[in-house]
Design an enzyme around this catalytic site. Structure first.
Site, short mmCIF file in Angstrom:
data_model
loop_
_atom_site.label_atom_id
_atom_site.label_comp_id
_atom_site.label_asym_id
_atom_site.label_seq_id
_atom_site.Cartn_x
_atom_site.Cartn_y
_atom_site.Cartn_z
N SER A 1 0.84 -1.19 0.00
CA SER A 1 0.00 0.00 0.00
C SER A 1 0.88 1.24 0.00
O SER A 1 2.01 1.21 0.52
CB SER A 1 -0.89 0.02 1.25
OG SER A 1 -1.57 1.25 1.36
N TYR B 1 -1.41 -0.91 10.11
CA TYR B 1 -1.53 -1.26 8.69
C TYR B 1 -0.30 -0.78 7.92
O TYR B 1 0.29 -1.52 7.14
CB TYR B 1 -2.80 -0.62 8.14
CG TYR B 1 -3.04 -0.83 6.67
CD1 TYR B 1 -3.42 -2.08 6.17
CD2 TYR B 1 -2.93 0.22 5.77
CE1 TYR B 1 -3.67 -2.26 4.82
CE2 TYR B 1 -3.17 0.04 4.42
CZ TYR B 1 -3.55 -1.20 3.95
OH TYR B 1 -3.79 -1.38 2.61
#
Length: 267
Positions: free
Chosen positions: A143, A156
């Site tokens: 990401s 995350y």
């Protein structure tokens, strides 16, 4: 991309029951690949398979990627039925929407377990077969958050950054063994990721984010990923202008990027 570029190649996608995984499966199937679909929900995998070009050519293997014994059994099943694995796409993952102070350590561990440990465990199960083949391509869906780090996504971002570094080491160690390794860094892509994102207590957020809602369409994202992978690109950033600009600034002036992040209203 023309039909048949991946004729008879075996492409295994985890997290294939929806979102990015489902979109990738559609693109690979349209290019002639034999797609192996994996996630926990067998009925959803079957739904995806039935929508693929020539559904009879594709395989559903339902299992929990966080369970190493299930992953090993799944690998053996795929090898038995397909004889080889040409592309492994580690896509299964879980996002987060919580401040550090509000995130329990159990939630931190759960995100790391799914977004980091499960990915490397799955890859390590497949590696002996790829090495024996003398070829293969492992792709990790990281990401942009793993490159920058933002509010509400500490765990995350950490997990996605960790998988990037692990992939770099994998690439270096297997460079002379015929293995290609790519890492994809998505920006905002319109999927159900924010619905499933965990709050600090480890429960699903259960609503859509505005940024995700306005993000790149999953089908368009998948087309860009497959094109980059087939061109053997290793570092693949795909997103809108804002995300690409952020990544560029982080390379040129990390200090400026961190100032911009502090002032942003990301959630």
């Amino acid at each position: 991309m023309s039909q048949g570029n991946l004729d008879q190649k075996v492409v295994w996608i985890t997290g294939a029951s929806s979102g990015i995984g489902e979109a990738l499966a559609q693109v690979f199937a349209n290019l002639g690949a034999k797609v192996v679909l994996s996630a926990r929900r067998g009925e959803e995998l079957e739904r995806v398979r039935q929508q693929l070009n020539h559904p009879e050519n594709h395989l559903c293997v339902a299992f929990d990627v966080t369970q190493a014994d299930q992953a090993q059994q799944a690998v053996e099943q795929v090898i038995e039925k397909c004889q080889r694995i040409d592309y492994l796409i580690n896509n299964a993952g879980l996002s987060q929407r919580a401040l550090i102070a509000d995130t329990t350590i159990d939630t931190e561990r759960r995100i790391m377990e799914i977004d980091y440990f499960a990915q490397i465990s799955m890859t390590k199960c497949v590696l002996p077969y790829l090495e024996n083949q003398g070829s293969g391509h492992v792709i990790f869906i990281s990401s942009v958050a793993g490159l920058l780090g933002t509010q509400y996504r500490a765990s995350y971002s950490a997990a996605k950054g960790a998988i990037h570094m692990w992939a770099n080491s994998l690439r270096a160690e297997y460079a002379e063994k015929g293995l290609n390794v790519s890492v994809v860094f998505p920006g905002f892509v319109k999927t159900n990721v924010s619905f499933n994102a965990l709050n600090g207590a480890g429960q699903a957020q259960a609503h859509q984010d505005e940024a995700i809602e306005n993000g790149l369409k999953a089908d368009d994202f998948a087309q860009k990923v497959v094109k980059a992978v087939m061109n053997d690109q290793e570092y693949i950033v795909i997103g809108g202008l804002k995300e690409k600009l952020g990544v560029a600034i982080s390379r040129i002036s990390p200090k400026l990027m961190y100032k911009m992040i502090r002032k942003s209203k990301v959630k």
